[in-house]
Design a protein around this motif. Structure first.
Motif, mmCIF file in Angstrom:
data_model
loop_
_atom_site.group_PDB
_atom_site.id
_atom_site.type_symbol
_atom_site.label_atom_id
_atom_site.label_comp_id
_atom_site.label_asym_id
_atom_site.label_seq_id
_atom_site.Cartn_x
_atom_site.Cartn_y
_atom_site.Cartn_z
ATOM 1 N N VAL A 127 2.574 12.439 8.544
ATOM 2 C CA VAL A 127 3.442 11.315 9.195
ATOM 3 C C VAL A 127 4.244 11.953 10.604
ATOM 4 O O VAL A 127 5.006 12.780 9.927
ATOM 5 C CB VAL A 127 4.266 10.458 8.336
ATOM 6 N N MET A 128 3.757 11.598 11.698
ATOM 7 C CA MET A 128 4.500 12.169 12.847
ATOM 8 C C MET A 128 5.482 11.450 13.341
ATOM 9 O O MET A 128 5.525 9.842 13.060
ATOM 10 C CB MET A 128 3.427 12.412 13.961
ATOM 11 N N LEU A 129 6.348 11.811 14.088
ATOM 12 C CA LEU A 129 7.492 11.230 14.655
ATOM 13 C C LEU A 129 7.088 9.889 15.539
ATOM 14 O O LEU A 129 7.712 8.686 15.543
ATOM 15 C CB LEU A 129 8.430 11.945 15.700
ATOM 16 N N ALA A 130 6.055 9.940 16.067
ATOM 17 C CA ALA A 130 5.246 9.017 16.977
ATOM 18 C C ALA A 130 4.984 7.837 15.994
ATOM 19 O O ALA A 130 5.240 6.522 16.514
ATOM 20 C CB ALA A 130 4.322 9.298 17.553
ATOM 21 N N ASP A 131 4.539 8.142 14.721
ATOM 22 C CA ASP A 131 4.160 6.907 13.863
ATOM 23 C C ASP A 131 5.408 6.241 13.245
ATOM 24 O O ASP A 131 5.172 4.918 13.104
ATOM 25 C CB ASP A 131 3.555 7.743 12.640
ATOM 26 N N LEU A 132 6.748 6.791 13.538
ATOM 27 C CA LEU A 132 7.809 5.918 13.112
ATOM 28 C C LEU A 132 8.335 5.035 14.087
ATOM 29 O O LEU A 132 9.019 4.310 13.846
ATOM 30 C CB LEU A 132 8.994 6.875 12.808
ATOM 31 N N MET A 133 7.655 5.152 15.452
ATOM 32 C CA MET A 133 8.118 4.342 16.354
ATOM 33 C C MET A 133 7.348 2.863 16.342
ATOM 34 O O MET A 133 7.576 1.834 16.944
ATOM 35 C CB MET A 133 7.409 4.724 17.754
ATOM 36 N N HIS A 134 6.437 2.930 15.240
ATOM 37 C CA HIS A 134 5.796 1.662 15.103
ATOM 38 C C HIS A 134 6.102 1.448 13.477
ATOM 39 O O HIS A 134 6.261 2.140 12.780
ATOM 40 C CB HIS A 134 4.172 1.633 15.120
ATOM 41 N N PRO A 135 5.940 -0.238 13.009
ATOM 42 C CA PRO A 135 5.954 -0.550 11.850
ATOM 43 C C PRO A 135 5.007 0.116 10.915
ATOM 44 O O PRO A 135 3.745 0.218 11.504
ATOM 45 C CB PRO A 135 5.796 -1.909 11.814
ATOM 46 N N LEU A 136 5.266 0.645 9.809
ATOM 47 C CA LEU A 136 4.263 1.281 8.705
ATOM 48 C C LEU A 136 3.989 0.163 7.862
ATOM 49 O O LEU A 136 4.648 -0.628 7.357
ATOM 50 C CB LEU A 136 4.957 2.427 8.100
ATOM 51 N N HIS A 137 2.939 0.291 7.234
ATOM 52 C CA HIS A 137 2.475 -0.668 6.077
ATOM 53 C C HIS A 137 1.510 0.054 5.131
ATOM 54 O O HIS A 137 0.903 1.094 5.434
ATOM 55 C CB HIS A 137 2.068 -1.805 6.396
ATOM 56 N N VAL A 138 1.738 -0.234 3.907
ATOM 57 C CA VAL A 138 0.747 0.313 3.074
ATOM 58 C C VAL A 138 -0.508 -0.386 2.745
ATOM 59 O O VAL A 138 -0.389 -1.655 2.847
ATOM 60 C CB VAL A 138 1.452 0.185 1.517
ATOM 61 N N VAL A 139 -1.672 0.419 2.936
ATOM 62 C CA VAL A 139 -2.840 -0.267 2.844
ATOM 63 C C VAL A 139 -3.658 0.246 1.778
ATOM 64 O O VAL A 139 -3.141 1.513 1.028
ATOM 65 C CB VAL A 139 -3.801 0.068 4.106
ATOM 66 N N THR A 140 -4.625 -0.268 1.068
ATOM 67 C CA THR A 140 -5.294 0.434 -0.057
ATOM 68 C C THR A 140 -6.625 0.682 0.284
ATOM 69 O O THR A 140 -7.544 -0.266 0.976
ATOM 70 C CB THR A 140 -5.365 -0.728 -1.363
ATOM 71 N N ILE A 141 -7.109 1.860 0.132
ATOM 72 C CA ILE A 141 -8.328 2.463 0.176
ATOM 73 C C ILE A 141 -9.036 2.581 -1.051
ATOM 74 O O ILE A 141 -8.437 2.917 -2.183
ATOM 75 C CB ILE A 141 -8.511 3.470 1.166
ATOM 76 N N LYS A 142 -10.322 2.868 -1.328
ATOM 77 C CA LYS A 142 -11.068 3.112 -2.398
ATOM 78 C C LYS A 142 -11.369 4.845 -2.458
ATOM 79 O O LYS A 142 -11.930 5.419 -1.427
ATOM 80 C CB LYS A 142 -12.344 2.725 -2.670
ATOM 81 N N ASP A 143 -11.072 5.485 -3.623
ATOM 82 C CA ASP A 143 -11.479 6.836 -3.633
ATOM 83 C C ASP A 143 -13.105 7.134 -3.950
ATOM 84 O O ASP A 143 -13.891 5.977 -4.088
ATOM 85 C CB ASP A 143 -10.394 7.602 -4.463
ATOM 86 N N ALA A 144 -13.342 8.395 -4.026
ATOM 87 C CA ALA A 144 -14.907 8.642 -4.770
ATOM 88 C C ALA A 144 -15.197 7.828 -5.898
ATOM 89 O O ALA A 144 -16.382 7.555 -6.076
ATOM 90 C CB ALA A 144 -14.950 9.798 -4.740
ATOM 91 N N ARG A 145 -14.384 7.377 -6.729
ATOM 92 C CA ARG A 145 -14.601 6.786 -7.979
ATOM 93 C C ARG A 145 -14.606 5.312 -7.869
ATOM 94 O O ARG A 145 -14.734 4.785 -8.781
ATOM 95 C CB ARG A 145 -13.921 7.255 -9.051
ATOM 96 N N GLY A 146 -14.234 4.786 -6.709
ATOM 97 C CA GLY A 146 -13.971 3.505 -6.596
ATOM 98 C C GLY A 146 -12.525 2.982 -7.059
ATOM 99 O O GLY A 146 -12.450 1.555 -7.060
#
Length: 160
Positions: A127-146
């Motif tokens: 996470v870079m300082l530039a990323d903090l300039m915008h709203p962050l949100h949690v997303v869900t992704i699937k790992d190799a096992r689903g």
């Protein structure tokens, strides 16, 4: 509970402020205290720590102030935290200093704690300082096992 100190929180606020206002060549501690509504002595102390950590450059003189040492896309949250808190580690035994804990020689969690500490540090390095300039949100992704694996998404389109 893992918790950052108020000084680290303030450092992230001030660094984000500087990143958002890069059109200004220099930022004064007084101006940043006024903008952030933090006490001037606190701002001065935090800026000194960030400068000593190599994240800010101090410019002396009547028209002096501070500037980012590198661009906002080149400064990680981990670096900001380390500049104020010291080396990132979840527990004392995860730090580079040996012998701090009397249980260390026979601790069943020592190696696992070090792995967890590396994972947390690695996430904060992404996470870079530039990323903090915008709203962050949690997303869900699937790992190799689903299985669902939480991740951080950035409004700017960058996804971790």
């Amino acid at each position: 509970m893992i918790r950052l100190s108020k000084m680290t929180d303030y450092a992230l606020i001030l660094m984000t402020y500087m990143a958002r206002n890069q059109e200004r060549e220099l930022h004064t501690s007084g101006g940043m205290a006024q903008e952030s509504r933090l006490p001037l002595p606190t701002v001065t102390k935090v800026l000194k720590g960030l400068q000593q950590g190599g994240l800010l450059v101090s410019h002396r003189g009547t028209k002096g102030g501070y500037s980012l040492a590198r661009g906002p896309r080149e400064i990680s949250v981990a670096e900001v935290i380390a500049a104020i808190e010291g080396p990132l580690a979840l527990t004392e035994c995860c730090a580079q200093t040996r012998g701090v804990c009397e249980l260390e020689p026979h601790c069943p969690m020592k190696e696992n704690s070090r792995v967890l500490s590396r994972v947390v540090r690695g996430a904060l390095e992404q996470v870079m300082l530039a990323d903090l300039m915008h709203p962050l949100h949690v997303v869900t992704i699937k790992d190799a096992r689903g299985r669902s694996a939480p991740s951080v998404g950035f409004v700017s389109g960058r996804i971790q």
